[in-house]
Structures are given as structure tokens and as C-alpha cells.
Design a protein around this motif. Sequence first.
Motif, PDB file in Angstrom:
ATOM      1  N   TYR A   1       0.832  -1.204   0.000  1.00 23.94           N
ATOM      2  CA  TYR A   1       0.000   0.000   0.000  1.00 23.94           C
ATOM      3  C   TYR A   1       0.859   1.243   0.000  1.00 23.94           C
ATOM      4  CZ  TYR A   1      -3.445   3.449   1.617  1.00 23.94           C
ATOM      5  OH  TYR A   1      -4.264   4.538   1.732  1.00 23.94           O
ATOM      6  N   GLN A   2       0.502   2.201  -0.827  1.00 29.67           N
ATOM      7  CA  GLN A   2       1.267   3.455  -0.833  1.00 29.67           C
ATOM      8  C   GLN A   2       0.528   4.615  -0.187  1.00 29.67           C
ATOM      9  OE1 GLN A   2       3.824   4.737  -4.138  1.00 29.67           O
ATOM     10  NE2 GLN A   2       2.536   6.558  -4.259  1.00 29.67           N
ATOM     11  N   GLY A   3      -0.725   4.818  -0.567  1.00 28.37           N
ATOM     12  CA  GLY A   3      -1.434   5.967  -0.020  1.00 28.37           C
ATOM     13  C   GLY A   3      -2.416   6.525  -1.032  1.00 28.37           C
ATOM     14  N   ASP A   4      -2.792   7.759  -0.819  1.00 25.75           N
ATOM     15  CA  ASP A   4      -3.834   8.396  -1.618  1.00 25.75           C
ATOM     16  C   ASP A   4      -3.420   8.495  -3.095  1.00 25.75           C
ATOM     17  OD1 ASP A   4      -6.319  10.499  -0.766  1.00 25.75           O
ATOM     18  OD2 ASP A   4      -5.471  10.728  -2.772  1.00 25.75           O
TER      19      ASP A   4
ATOM     20  N   VAL B   1      -3.736  10.769  -4.974  1.00 25.63           N
ATOM     21  CA  VAL B   1      -3.235  12.086  -5.331  1.00 25.63           C
ATOM     22  C   VAL B   1      -1.801  11.974  -5.860  1.00 25.63           C
ATOM     23  CG1 VAL B   1      -2.297  12.645  -3.041  1.00 25.63           C
ATOM     24  CG2 VAL B   1      -3.071  14.490  -4.530  1.00 25.63           C
ATOM     25  N   ALA B   2      -1.101  10.918  -5.471  1.00 25.64           N
ATOM     26  CA  ALA B   2       0.278  10.736  -5.914  1.00 25.64           C
ATOM     27  C   ALA B   2       0.390  10.578  -7.428  1.00 25.64           C
ATOM     28  CB  ALA B   2       0.905   9.535  -5.210  1.00 25.64           C
ATOM     29  N   LEU B   3      -0.747  10.315  -8.096  1.00 27.41           N
ATOM     30  CA  LEU B   3      -0.719  10.217  -9.552  1.00 27.41           C
ATOM     31  C   LEU B   3      -0.611  11.589 -10.212  1.00 27.41           C
ATOM     32  CD1 LEU B   3      -3.514   7.529 -10.019  1.00 27.41           C
ATOM     33  CD2 LEU B   3      -1.048   7.208 -10.384  1.00 27.41           C
TER      34      LEU B   3
ATOM     35  N   ASP C   1      -7.171   4.959  -3.472  1.00 23.93           N
ATOM     36  CA  ASP C   1      -5.786   4.843  -3.044  1.00 23.93           C
ATOM     37  C   ASP C   1      -5.013   3.829  -3.876  1.00 23.93           C
ATOM     38  OD1 ASP C   1      -7.010   2.667  -1.812  1.00 23.93           O
ATOM     39  OD2 ASP C   1      -6.792   3.486   0.214  1.00 23.93           O
ATOM     40  N   LEU C   2      -3.716   3.850  -3.667  1.00 22.23           N
ATOM     41  CA  LEU C   2      -2.781   3.158  -4.556  1.00 22.23           C
ATOM     42  C   LEU C   2      -2.228   1.907  -3.902  1.00 22.23           C
ATOM     43  CD1 LEU C   2      -0.964   6.418  -5.580  1.00 22.23           C
ATOM     44  CD2 LEU C   2      -2.273   4.961  -7.140  1.00 22.23           C
ATOM     45  N   TRP C   3      -2.307   0.825  -4.655  1.00 22.40           N
ATOM     46  CA  TRP C   3      -1.811  -0.463  -4.180  1.00 22.40           C
ATOM     47  C   TRP C   3      -0.951  -1.077  -5.276  1.00 22.40           C
ATOM     48  CZ3 TRP C   3      -3.940  -2.660   0.532  1.00 22.40           C
ATOM     49  CH2 TRP C   3      -4.992  -1.906   1.104  1.00 22.40           C
TER      50      TRP C   3
ATOM     51  N   ARG D   1     -12.455   2.701  -2.460  1.00 20.74           N
ATOM     52  CA  ARG D   1     -12.650   1.971  -1.219  1.00 20.74           C
ATOM     53  C   ARG D   1     -13.278   2.885  -0.201  1.00 20.74           C
ATOM     54  NH1 ARG D   1      -9.160   0.727   2.905  1.00 20.74           N
ATOM     55  NH2 ARG D   1      -8.012   2.580   2.351  1.00 20.74           N
TER      56      ARG D   1
END
Lengths: 417, 86, 970
Positions: free
Chosen positions: B18-21, B23-25, B53-55, B69
Motif C-alpha cells: 500500500y502506498q497511499g492516496d 493524489v500521488a498520480l 488509493d494506490l496499491w 474503497r
Amino acid sequence: MGYSGFKVIKEGLFGQKGWKPVWRDPAPKAEYDVVIIGGGGHGLSTAYYLAKEHGITNVAVLEKGYIGGGNVGRNTTIVRANYMLPGNSEFYSHSLKLWEGMEQDLNYNTMMSQRGVMMLCHSDGQRDYFARRGNSMVNQGDDAELLTPEQVRAEAPMIDFDNVRFPIYGGLMHRRGGTARHDAVAWGYARGADTRGVDLIQNCEVTGIDIEGGVVRGVQTTRGAIRAKKVAIVVAGRSSQVAAMAGMRLPIESHVLQAFVSEGLKPIMPGVISFGMGHFYISQSDKGGLVFGGDLDFYASYAARGNLPMKEHVMDAAMTLMPSIGKAKVLRSWGGIMDMSPDGSPIIDKTDTEGLFLNCGWCYGGFKAVPGSGFSYAHLIATGQHHAPAARYRLDRFRTGAGLMDEEGTGSQHNLH
Amino acid sequence: MRLPCPICGERDRREFYYQGDAVALDRPARDAGGAAWDDYLHNRDNPAGETRDLWHHAAGCGAWIVVTRDTVTHAVSGAKLVGAKR
Amino acid sequence: MRVIKPTGTPLTFTFDGVQYRGVEGDTLASALLANGVKLVGRSFKYHRPRGIVTAGSEEPNALVTIGTGPSQEPNVRATTVQLFNGLEARSQNAWPSLKRDAMAVNDLAAPFLSAGFYYKTFMWPKAFWEKLYEPIIRRAAGLGALSGEANSDTYEKAFAHCDVLVIGAGPAGLMAALTAGRAGADVIVADEDAVMGGRLLAETFDVDGQAGADWAADAVAELAAMPNVRLMPRTTVTGAYDQGTFGALEEVSRHVPRSDAPRECFWRITAKRSILCAGALERPIAFPNNDRPGIMMASAVRAYLNRWGVAPGKAVTIFANNDDAHRTAVDLMDAGVKVAGVIDSRADVAALGDYPLYTSGAVIGTKGRHALDSITITHAGGTRELRTDCLAMSGGWNPTVHLTCHMNGRPQWDDAIQSFVPVEGAIPGMVVAGAANGQMSTAACLQSGAQAACAVATELGLSPVADVPSAEDDPYRIEPLWQVDGKGRKWIDFQNDVHVKDIKLSAQENFRSVEHMKRYTTQGMATDQGKSSNVVALAVLADATGRGIPETGTTTFRPPYVPVSIAAMGAGSQGHGFAPKRLTTSHHASVARGAPMIEAGLWYRPSYFPHPGEATWLESCNREVGYVRNAVGVCDVSTLGKIDIQGPDAAAFLDFVYCNTFSTLKENRVRYGLMLREDGHVMDDGTTARLGADHYVMTTTTAAAGQVMTHLDWVSQALRPDLDVRFASVTEQWAQFAVAGPQARELLNSVLDDAVDGDAWPFMSCGPVSIGGVKGRLFRISFSGEHAYELAVPSRYGASLFRLLTAQAEALGGGAYGMEALNVLRIEKGFITHAEIHGRVTAFDIGFDRMVSQKKDCVGNAASRRPGLLEAERPQLVGLKAVDPKDKITAGAHLFVEGADPVSANDQGYVSSVCWSPTLGSHIGLGFVADGPNRMGEHIVAVDHVRGVRTLVEVCHPVQFDPEGERTRG
């Protein structure tokens, strides 16, 4: 009403009829000098120190549920001051000193038990890192000892030294660290604040923050509007939602941290022990339950409950480190909502809105910070000046890059601290 | 917890990092300025409710995915590859 | 007392050293009761004598320790232990004996030990808490004891998947399983009991015209014959988790002496749908002195009688507020046991048989020291005393809603049954049926089980048919009765010794929230987690605070449903099982040479290669450093991450992930690269070689190999999908060895098919080579500052190449070197590892700021320009040299200006790496000092409080040996 052994005996003889409510249940007034949003450990201690240290007693603590129902009532009760980096080092040092005088100060037995916190290391590099950390602690005036494997064995004979995937190279012992009775801390501060005139208002959820011309005016609640000269946010687990009421977007991601307690067992665990090659730490409560935990579940969550993978990891680590506790049984597991910040360290600061203050981002270190956080936050609210031990807990450090306190060295990814 | 990898199908959470939101894109330009980068790196909506979120399907196909999610119920309503049009 | 002749095989067992007889099929509890053993334990706080209360996993009192040595298992519920021959059980928390327990003195002090008394005292003198009060409390507290020995039993973990998980195999569960199974669904049926059937085994009801237990046996047989159904007896579903995941604990062989099978297995079950048929738990009534051994739940009395043929008493009384309990009297009388009276709190109720019935009745007192002798009752006709050795009580039934609360579902109050029932949808995919859902008759249980199965099977696309047998359908009539007034303590939480007055005191002190009450009194926090007592406690709190029960609310049931051993959930991880081991191809050769192998993440690497006559690791290390500085050394460096990167945009990709530039790198050349995190701090470093126009191979540090791979995936898929590039980890495909030292080329040329020379192979060149016909890769790179190469071959040749290289090196006066020497060599040259790039440093901090190319964007570029990350006062990388070369420097020491107090305010930095440099004849190190680059030559003090070492050191350039790099290039 003062508490003492004498009083306990007297009430025992007279059927316990004399005990008074530990706090009142006042109706909210129309206006306060200070409104504290959040009746958890930090909010209650803030109210207590506002009253005690600054004589500010026209204060309300607004709690949406019951007093002490947040993370102060669902943690693993560890108290320590074993930090490495400037900022954290002086803050937790100050907080530990407050812990050491807490029971007499509050006239409430919070069962602070300084039976030591021992972190194990499993490589030369990790031992050197612990030496650096231990030296920071001693530089700060706190205690630290670098233990040899033999000394670790003498402290904690239940650890498996003979059949291990990751041998133990030693440990960093912090003897003034230990555990306390978590609920009692909340109740003791609540009682102390209430006695000094602070209104503790339960079942009162804040639904809005009133701001006019950049100045805070009060709050809207489920029990009506309350005017306030100053408003202090201290709502770990809901920081982002409450700050959003004031138009702020915080550097916080909410994560679940699980913890576990076993059935009651005769004493086996000397103090707090933490494993260095997996996520596992453990202590034993006065009641006999093994209290232990690991790391975050790693996904953003407000559910206050976790899933099996981290539970199993914690048990895996327990079994490799101390297989003698294998037949202890997990009685209960629970989760708390952690305010994870980008460097793993908290924020105690003013905001761009005059009179509005922010206290958040304690990650999973909030319990041991309860006295220090309240003390420093009260100082900031009362004087407008940062209290020296918490002066580095600034909100703008992420933007500027100055004074980051990344103890884990994992960078700006919130869940890795 | 189980997540629907668009390539592999529903898989156990153990297979994912798991990385997080998400928004990192939306990576800012290099010269977007301190505030934009602060928002990108640190500040989060952190919703109590639906989030994206980013996985990373690290123990599977290696795909980075955006999962929709609910952070309160943990209900998963969808997932797509980060490369898919947002 | 056994009143029905048993058919099972006779077994013997001991309790507190006394031998008893039981029969196969007994639980420890039924066998103890059959032998007339009533006193089985002591309560937690007051050490009051306690007996068996229930016949299931909700048991609060009958906790015993079984087994000896490392197999000693404390806190086992006698009600769930299947009896086996030779079972040794012992009572707990009593000294010197269960009958004469010294700590029972606590009960005399009980008036002073009210709820929460400890918060109000033990505060003075301050130092006495840790030294006096707490040790006494800790010794007194706790239930059973662990053996202190490492676990020696086998445990297991497993995964299972199904369409439908049926939890509980009573009438509802069996009916649900039959319906789903017959429809063709993949079904798992899990039940905590050894025998499936639930209450059908404990009652005398008929189902479909046959005895309930026989119907259950037939149903189990039908299910067992279905290939799509898996029966899991002795398996308790312990937790409900997201997306249909459940935890379950199976007792595999705990009841089988000397079995090779695992003792327990922890299951992770994934189910598309689940049907909760967990039944209901009977609750006690809080009447004065309701805790004596011999007072038990009415349903438990029926279970012992009907299932095990055991009468828990000779003259049984019954106290109840509902119809259900009257069955106890009927069943007892049918078995020839005397019923001394049924005390029913209701006014309008008729007897079901020929027993004394006391209406509008209540038990207001009990007598008997270690077991019940008599009770005092009030009733419509007055007050009287009844001789009785067993009182069966029933305050009604609580649906077993626990699993429905595991995802934060809150059960709702149902007035009709005076208890909480689950809310619909509390667990996605779960349907609740039977008594767990408040359906109290057998017929209703069967019906709702079938209905639930039809519903979920239909959702799964099957065509189920409900075929429900007939059964009793008596109404469940109950009038609320929670507590009875009278002299004496009215116990609610039997194990934690919480009684009505404690709850009233908590309300009096304004611990009115149910959570406050629980935490203040410890109600519901014992090993049974309040399974039978919580609702009573809520009712008492509601009464004390003038609220209704629904407004008072509930506490939260959390996993696990029953206590789960750490060994089961952590199965497989004991000792070396915790993490996989990664071994290099030279591992066995290194071990054969006597090298101590040390952990490097998951890898094992040789620390040093001892020679005869060397007394310390340092002697070996010094010799190995000498090999490299003076002759040639060989070191396995295969653990470094290797990532093969190909594609037309490979160069642009590397330019983006490294802060420096790789597109300008010529083919067959190697460049050092520094990789930043997006937050501007150093993530990793390593060399990357350009093997062709579109082909690179990147190396990472050992520690960060996985992180870098994940990062490259992220950059490629999320940030730069425009780049046409592919990459794969090839760490395990290539064995790679450093060959370093003045004679490195000579060694190489003795093994390569085609010799290398200085002109064709300058420093930082690379290319294909051949060794005995095997195609390999050669990189002229150096982590030691010497003329050095790294030679890579496919892993299957690694072991033989290591043997060849070390043999040749030894012939040249050199040999293999390990991690200790490698560390010395790199510190002498100022090369960094994760001791320096520990996640908190920037390129600026390590003196590499100019590597961060400002001609292009890269990951971390923007954030690395933040002003706070470029301040001169930041600690920056320097070399450190002991002013007296013999003075040891220690890593982790902090640095202070000479004469300054070694306190935080004066902290100038710290030491990150140290070694004895045999080359320079001095203790040296690397460290970080505020404004370091401008302090060369300054003397500062390294203070290591925790090791008791102070060293005067000189700040110097990080590269302390051969600063011009002539040896590397030569």
C-alpha cells in the motif's frame, strides 16, 4: 474530593456511599474563553494544564462520545522517552518528567510503572543505530543503556536465544520507561480539570467552526452554538475532518493500528520488550494480561478494527522471539485510528486563523505524550508562544523541509512511520 | 481483506503493498512551487468514506492499481490500473 | 453423578493429582461432575470458591491448566476439553490448595476493595508503587501460569475457500448446510463442538419424529457424504473480517495424547456468503450469593443430563424467569433425579410436571462453603429454605451476536426476547439464522436455517429447495428479571468478581457511559469477555442510571470469539521459520571455510574467513583487507539487487529515476547513480551499466533491492507511462563476485578465456566475457578503491566460479574476504552504505548535491530544493580520524566541540561508521557534522555515553585513502 488510603478504608466501612461523581455533567454555556475540541487524553490534559498552570478555567472540553473514548482508552499503555532526533528528544523527555509526578499531581493512581522499555537489536548496524539513539537520550538528560546479549538474557529469560532466525545482538534499555493504566490517565486529568472548573461536555459533537475575518469566534455543536475566544483542536483520529471545518487540509492520513491482550497469566514479562526484526512489542499488565502489538495494517482506515495479516504477523514475531508464550491465548484485539504524519512526528501549532490552534499527528506515539502534549499545548494557547520542548512541532516544516523529525527514516509516505 | 486486481482477479490483501492516496498520480511540474509540492507530498483529503488509493500487486502481477474503497466500512467498489484513464 | 449408564470407552484422568474415571465423549467438566467434583476454581479478585457454570465455551469459572512441561496450557475451559486417557488437569490461582486458598483472605477485605479502589490509593510514598504495591498486586493477579519453556508442540495455519460458510451446527446450521449442500454449493460447516448438533444434543426434543440427536447424526452423515461439503468439528470461527474473510481455530489433536498431528490449526476461510447459526447463550440472574459451586445455568444442567448422563446434583432446584427452564425439571425427573423445587419469578405460570413450583418467586440467599447446601427463597406463599446441592438458573437467552459485531455492527434490543439481536447487513454477505437471530423454537431454527441457505444459494445462482422437518414450536415466554434484592453480593461477572454494587458505585461516581462502567469495574473483561454476563450488567446499569437498556447501549464484542493461542496464529514462525533464508551460490563454500554467516536482510553473508592461529575476527579482517590492498581479494556481491532494464526509452527512464544523467552514458560503460525519494531524500545508490543502446543493468544495495523494484514499477506505470521501457529483477539469475586488488587483472586473466587489458577495459567499463566457455559479464568497478572488477555469471556457475576465483587469488597471495573487510575498505575510501544513507539524508548532506542535475526533472528533484534541506547547518558527511590513532571511535557516538558539555544543546552530529584501518594504522570513521565541509582539520570529541567511550577525532575528507583515486584507475 481527595483520594487516599484512609478515605478508601472509611468508605469501605460505610458502604461506599460517600464517593462523589468524579466529574460533573454540566450543560454547555454560551461562551468560554477556550473551547477544546476533543475529550481524549490530550484534550483533557490540555484543559487541566490551562487551569493549573495558567489559571484559565473558563474552559469547555467538547467530546462527541464519552471522555477518554479515543486512543487514550485503546492503546498498549507504553510510556517512554527514547527518541533520537532534536524536537522529539526534548519533548518526550519533558513528558516523561510529568509522568513521574502525575499521580501525586492528580491525586489519582494512574499506575505509572517504570519497569523499563527494552528494544532488541539484531545486527551490528542496528546496534550502532541504537547507540546513536541512546546517546541522544543521555544527551537530553534521560537514561539509556546499551545491553549485551548476556545482559538481555538476564533481563528477559523468556526470549529464545538458541534457535532463532535473527540472533539478538543486544538491546537498548530505557529503565525509566514503562507502562501506565491508560483509562486512569484520562479519568485523572478529567477529574483534575473538572475540579478546577473546566466544563467537560460529553455527547457533544462539533459540527462547525465559526470564523469571521480570519478570527475564530466559536463552534457549532450538536448541543448548540458555543462562542469562544480561542478554539483548540485536539482530535486524533478525526483531525482531518475537524480541521476541514476551518478550511484546512492537513498532512495527515488516518490508519488503523491493532493491539492485543491475552488472558490473565502469572507474571512472566519484566517490562516492555520490542523485537527489532518484525513488528512486535509486549508488556504485561498488572492484571496479568500480556499486552502486545505490532505495526499499522498499512491502509488508510477509520474503522478502528484491523484484519488478519497484521494479526498473524504479530503472532509470528512473538513465536520467533519468545516461543514460551505460545500457549498464551489472545483474548481480545482492537484497533485505534492513528493520525499518521509525513515524518512520523506530531504537530502542535497555531493556524492561519487567529485564535485557532492545532494539535495532531501523534501517529502511534500519543499515549506517552499525553502530559507533555497537554502542557505544551496549554502553554501555546495561553501565551501565544511555543513551549520550548514542543517548539519544533511546526506545521510548516513539511513545506520548508527544515526540522523534519523522521525517526524511522522512511520519508514522506504517511503509513511507513 | 481482499482486493480486485484488474489483471489477476480478487486476491488476498497479503499480496499487495500500500502506498497511499491516489493524489500521488497527479505529480506537479518540477517548477510548480513549494505549495503545490507540499500538497502533493504531504497534505491529504483523508476522507472518512470513499477514497481512491494506490496499491501495488507486489506478490502478484506487479501492477499498480487505484482502488476505490470506503475507509469506514472497508467496502471495495472498484479497481483499475494506474495507467488507465483516470 | 452418572445417572445414565455410559456406553463409551472408560478413561482415567487426574484433577489436582487425584485420579478419576470418565468415558470417551466426556468433557473434563462432565467427567468432573460425574465424579461429584464441584469446586474447580477460585475467582480472580476475591478467590471465592467457584464451580462449573456452563457446558460450553462461555464458561467463566472452570478454568484449569492441562499438561506439563512445555505442553503446559493454562486457562483452559474444562467445559471444552475433550477427555482423553491420562489427561492431567490442575486448578489455578489457588495456594496452597484449591480448598484452602490463602488468598481467600481477600474476600474478607472485600468491603474496601470496591470497583476502582486502586485508583484512589497506593500513591504514597511515591517510590512504593514499583517496589511494594505493584509487585504484590502482580503476584496476586493473573490466572494460570505459563511453563516458561519454549513451545514444543506443532501448530499449523491453513487457508480454505468456499461458497457458503455455515457457522455453528445446531438445528439452524445443519438445516442451512443441508439446504445449501443439496443445492450444490461448496459448503464449509464449522462448529466449536466435537460433535455436531448443538442444542439438539442437549435437549430431548424430537425432529421429524425422531430424537433430535438422532436427526442431527443423520444430517451430519448426509453432509459428510456430499463431496461439496466439508465438515469442520472442533473448529470455532473466531473472527469476521473484510470481504468474506474469517478466522477459525481448529483443535486438531489437543484431545489426542501423543499425536503427531498439529495441536491446533488456525484457518483463514474465505467465503462468498456466510450463515451465522451460533445459537444463544443462557444468562444468569444476579441474586445474593449466586456464585457458589453447584449453581449453574439451567441449560447446562440439561446438557450434562441429556448428553452425558450426568446429574450435577441429587436434589436440584431451578430458578428462572421463562418457560424454557421448566424443561430442566421435566428432564431431571424423567431421569429419576429429585427436583426440590422450581422458583419462577412470574406469577402466572403452571408446572409442566409433578414438582414443587414457587410462583412470584426469587432466590434471596444461598449457603454452602465449598458447594451449595441450601437456598432461601421468597414466593407467593412466603419465605422458606430448600435443601439443594444444585441450583439451575435461567435469566433468559442472549443470541450469540458476537461475530456480527466484529465489523462495528451494533446489535439492537428486542423487547420480545429481552435481549439484543443482530442488525441485518452487519457483516457483508452474512445472514443470521436460528437462535442467533432470536428464533427460539427448534422449528423456527430449522425454518430460518433453510430460508437463509435458500437466500444465499439463490444469490450464488443455484436453485435451492427448502425441505424443513417438523419439530417443537413452543413459544418462548419470558419476563425480565435481572437482579434480586437481598443481603449478600449479587455476582454478575463471576470470573472478575463484579457484582451489582460495583456497577451501582460506578454510576454513583458518574461512570455512567457503558464503556466507562466496563472499564471502571472490569465487567466483561475476563476470559469469557462477558459472554453470559454483559446483558445483565447493562440492565443493572440502566436501572442505576434511570435509563432503558437500549439507551444505555452496549460495549463492543471484538475478535476473537474464543481465546486463540499465539502459537496457532503464529504457527510456523517459531525459531527459523519466521523469515525465509536467501543463500548465495558461495554459501556452502564459505561455511566450509569456517566463515561466520551473518544476516543481511533475508540473506546470509560471510563475516570473515578465519585462518588457523587467528584469535579474533579483527585479525582475520586485517588480513583480508591486506589481500585487497596488496594482492587480490574475492568477495561474493551477488546479494546486491540487479535489475535488467530494456527498451527504447530505457535511458530517459533512468534519467528520471536517478538524480544524475544516464542517457549520456556510453555503451559498455558504467556510472554511479544516486536515487532520490520523491521527498528529496536519498533512497538508494548503486552502479548502472549500459550494455547496449537500449539495455542497462542496474544494481541496488542489498537492503533496498525490493524497494527499488517497487519504485521502478511505480514510476513506469504511474508517473511515466509515456516511456517505452521494461525491466525485471535478475538478482537471483546472476552470481557476481568482486575481484579487487593490485593483482585483480592478473587473476582475471588466469580464468577468462580472453584476457582483459587496461586500454580496452578502463575504469568504469563493462562488457561480455567468457570463462571456460560460459558467457559472463565483467564490470570494472570498485567498492574498495583498488583496481577492481565485478564478474557475473549465470547463477548455476556461481559456486564453481567462487572456488576457482578464491583458489587463483590464494595462488597470488590473496583470498576471499568477507563483510568486515569490505566495510573497512569502503570506509577508508569514504564510500557510503545505508549506515550513511539511512533515510534522513539528502544528496546535499552527503556532498553529492551537484549530482542532482538541474537540467532535467527527476524523482525527488523539486522536493530536494526545499530551503530547509540546503541549510549549511545541516549535519553533513565527513571523514573522522582518531587524533591518537590507537583511540577507538564508536559508531553512534555524538560529536561535540572540544570542551563543550555533551548535552543536546551542543550536539554537532554523530558517527555513522567506524573501523580500524590497518592500511592507515588508525581508527577512522564516517560521520555527519553540522557544516561539515567547512570544518576540515577541526578537532572534535566523539562522546558515546552508552558505551562509555570518548574519543578526540579530527574532521577530515570522507576519502581517507588514496584521495586521488590512482589505485582505482591504475
